[in-house]
Write an enzyme that holds these catalytic residues in place. Structure first.
Site: not given
Ligand code: ADP
Length: 466
Positions: A21-22, A24-28, A136
Site C-alpha cells: 500500500i505504500g 518510502g525511503g526506507f520501507a515497503k 518531519d
Molecule cells: P519511510 O519511513 O520509508 O518513509 P513511511 O513510514 O513514510 O516509510 O511509509 C511509506 C508509505 O506507506 C506512506 O507514505 C503511506 O503511504 C504508507 N503507509 C505507511 N504507514 C501506513 C499505515 N500505518 N497505514 C497505511 N499506509 C501506510
C-alpha cells in the site's frame, strides 16, 4: 539444493500479508490481517542491508513509537526482526496521505482545514509533552483512517533529547520546504519551535494547495525561508492570515508556542473549546475485558495473561492486546477467532493461538508496574485504551553542532555531489533521504511533494512581510 526460506516466514501463523500500500525511503508497507482478531494492520517491511547507516534511525523510530500512544499518532503493535529484515506492525490507515487528499481537492475550505489542523495540533502537543520533536511534519506524514481521523507517522527523524525539550538540536533534517529558518541557517534550534514553523507551512498547504516557500534551487529556497516572505492568496481570511503569521515567524522566540496555539481564536472558531491534546488511550493499568478474552481463549489464568501483557514485549501478544482494545473502543465485540482446521487438512505448525501461547509461556516477567512500555519494553507510560490519560507538562528540546548553509546546500538529497548519496537505491526520489545516523551534524532533508506555486492557476496573491 537447500530450500529457500521466505523472508516473510516469521509472519507465518500471525499475519496474512496482502497487497503493498505504500513505499518510502526506507520501507515497503503492506496491508495484512492479524489472524487471531481478523483486524487489518499495516506491516512496514525494511531490509537491514539496504538501510545501512540508516538502521539506527529505524530503532529510534521504534523506540519513539513504543512511547507514544495517542489517537492521532499511528500506533505500533508489534516488532519482528530477522537477520535481514525488520517488520513493524502498525495501525492501518486506509484513507491515504493528507498530501493526496489536498491535491485531489486543490485546497481545503477553512472549516475543513481547521478540523484537520486541530488533530495535527493535538498530536504535536502530545508528542512534545512526551519529550519528542517530530522534525518531519508534512502532509505526506499524516495518514487518514476510515473515520477521517489523522494519524501521524514516520518518527525516523524525531528527537528525544536526553536533557529534555529545552536542549538545543543541530541536525538539519526533514523536508527543506517545511524547515524552519533557524534550521536552514545552521543554527542550533529547539525542536518544538521548528515543529511549529512546519505546522505553519502545513496549514498554508492545506488552505492554499501550494507551499509558502518554494524554489527549485535549494539556496534560493533557503533565502526565501530566511526572509519569511510568502504570498497571501486573496481567499485566505483575515483570521487565517493572522494565525499563519503567528507560526511563520522567522524569529523563533516570536513564534507562537504550542500551548498558545491550542487555544488560538482561529483554532477555536466554531468549536466548543480549544484543542485537547490528552491521549484518549488508557495510561495506566490494562483493560480487564481484553485480558479476560485472551485468558479464556488460551485457557490461562487472568493473572498469568496480565503479567505476560505487562512485559510489553511488542510481540504477538502485545499486538493482540492492542487490537482487542481497539475493537472495544470502536464499540465492537471483543473476540478472538479460533481458526478451525478443515477435515483432512494437517494443522499448520504455527497457528496464531500457538504463537500467542509461546509468548504467554515465556518465563515470569520482572516485577514492573502495568502501564505503558518504555524503551526497554516495560514501564508505566500509557498505551492502553480507555478515556483516561493526561498531558504531561511540555518540556523542550536538544543539542548539536552548527552546519553552515553552504554545506547543507551541497549535501542535500538530489543536489549532492557525493556519489554514494546519489546511488542510494531508494524507491521514490521524492521521499529519498541521504544516509544519516544520529543527531550529529549530518543533514537529512527529503524532497517536498506539495504542488509548487504555479502548479495550479491561482487568483492574485499579496505578499506579506515577516
Ligand atoms: P519511510 O519511513 O520509508 O518513509 P513511511 O513510514 O513514510 O516509510 O511509509 C511509506 C508509505 O506507506 C506512506 O507514505 C503511506 O503511504 C504508507 N503507509 C505507511 N504507514 C501506513 C499505515 N500505518 N497505514 C497505511 N499506509 C501506510
Amino acid at each position: 539444493m537447500p530450500q529457500q526460506v521466505s523472508p516473510y516466514a516469521i509472519l507465518e501463523g500471525q499475519y496474512e500479508l496482502h497487497e503493498t500500500i505504500g513505499s518510502g525511503g526506507f520501507a515497503k508497507v503492506k496491508v495484512a490481517t492479524h489472524i487471531l482478531s481478523g483486524e487489518k494492520v499495516a506491516v512496514k517491511i525494511m531490509d537491514k542491508r539496504q538501510l545501512g547507516d540508516d538502521l539506527p534511525r529505524i530503532y529510534l523510530e521504534i523506540e519513539a513509537m513504543k512511547q507514544l500512544s495517542h489517537q492521532h499518532v499511528c500506533k505500533l503493535y508489534q516488532v519482528l526482526e530477522t537477520e535481514t529484515k525488520i517488520f513493524m506492525v502498525l495501525e492501518y490507515c486506509p484513507g491515504g496521505e493528507l498530501f493526496d487528499y489536498i491535491v485531489e481537492r486543490d485546497r481545503l475550505e477553512e472549516d475543513e482545514a481547521r478540523l484537520f489542523f486541530r488533530q495535527i495540533a493535538s498530536a504535536v502537543a502530545y508528542i512534545h509533552s512526551m519529550g519528542y520533536a517530530h522534525r518531519d511534519l508534512k502532509p505526506e506524514n499524516l495518514l487518514l483512517d476510515d473515520d477521517q481521523q489523522l494519524k501521524l507517522i514516520d518518527f525516523g527523524l524525531c528527537a528525544n533529547p536526553a536533557g529534555g525539550m529545552d536542549q538545543r538540536l543541530a541536525t538539519c533534517c526533514g523536508s527543506p520546504a517545511y524547515a524552519a529558518p533557524e534550521l536552514v541557517s545552521g543554527h542550533q534550534y529547539l525542536g518544538s519551535e521548528a515543529d511549529i514553523w512546519s505546522m505553519g507551512v502545513l496549514l498554508y498547504a492545506l488552505l492554499c494547495g501550494f507551499l509558502p516557500f518554494d524554489d527549485e534551487n535549494l539556496g534560493a529556497l533557503y533565502r526565501k525561508i530566511q526572509a519569511g516572505v510568502y504570498e497571501k492568496p486573496e481567499w485566505l481570511s483575515a483570521g487565517s492570515r493572522d494565525f499563519l503569521h503567528t507560526m511563520l515567524q522567522v524569529d523563533p522566540k516570536r513564534r507562537i508556542t504550542i500551548t498558545q496555539l491550542l487555544n488560538h481564536p482561529w483554532i477555536v472558531l466554531g468549536q466548543p473549546h480549544g484543542v485537547d491534546a490528552t491521549s484518549k488511550y488508557k495510561t495506566c493499568g490494562v483493560d480487564e475485558d481484553v485480558i479476560t478474552e485472551i485468558a479464556v481463549h488460551q485457557g490461562k489464568s487472568r493473572v498469568a495473561v496480565r503479567q505476560a501483557v505487562c512485559r510489553w514485549s511488542y510481540d504477538y501478544l502485545t499486538a493482540t492486546y492492542f487490537l482487542l482494545v481497539t475493537q472495544k473502543m470502536k464499540g465492537k465485540p471483543i473476540r478472538l477467532i479460533q481458526k478451525v482446521t478443515p477435515l483432512g487438512e494437517i494443522p499448520s505448525q504455527r497457528t496464531p493461538a500457538r504463537c500467542l501461547m509461546e509468548q504467554l509461556n515465556k518465563e515470569k516477567p520482572v516485577d514492573v508496574p502495568c502501564g505503558m512500555p518504555n524503551s526497554l519494553g516495560n514501564s508505566p507510560r500509557g498505551l492502553h485504551t480507555s478515556l483516561e490519560g493526561g498531558l504531561d507538562d511540555i518540556d523542550l528540546l536538544s543539542i548539536c553542532k552548527v552546519t553552515p548553509i553552504d554545506q547543507l546546500v551541497d549535501k542535500v538529497v538530489g543536489k549532492t555531489t557525493n556519489p554514494e548519496l546519489e546511488l542510494t537505491p531508494l524507491v521514490s526520489p521524492k521521499k529519498r533521504r541521504p544516509p544519516s545516523v544520529g543527531d550529529d551534524d549530518k543533514e537529512n532533508f527529503a524532497q517536498p511533494r506539495v504542488p509548487t506555486p504555479g502548479h495550479k492557476s491561482r487568483k492574485k496573491a499579496t505578499p506579506s512581510t515577516p
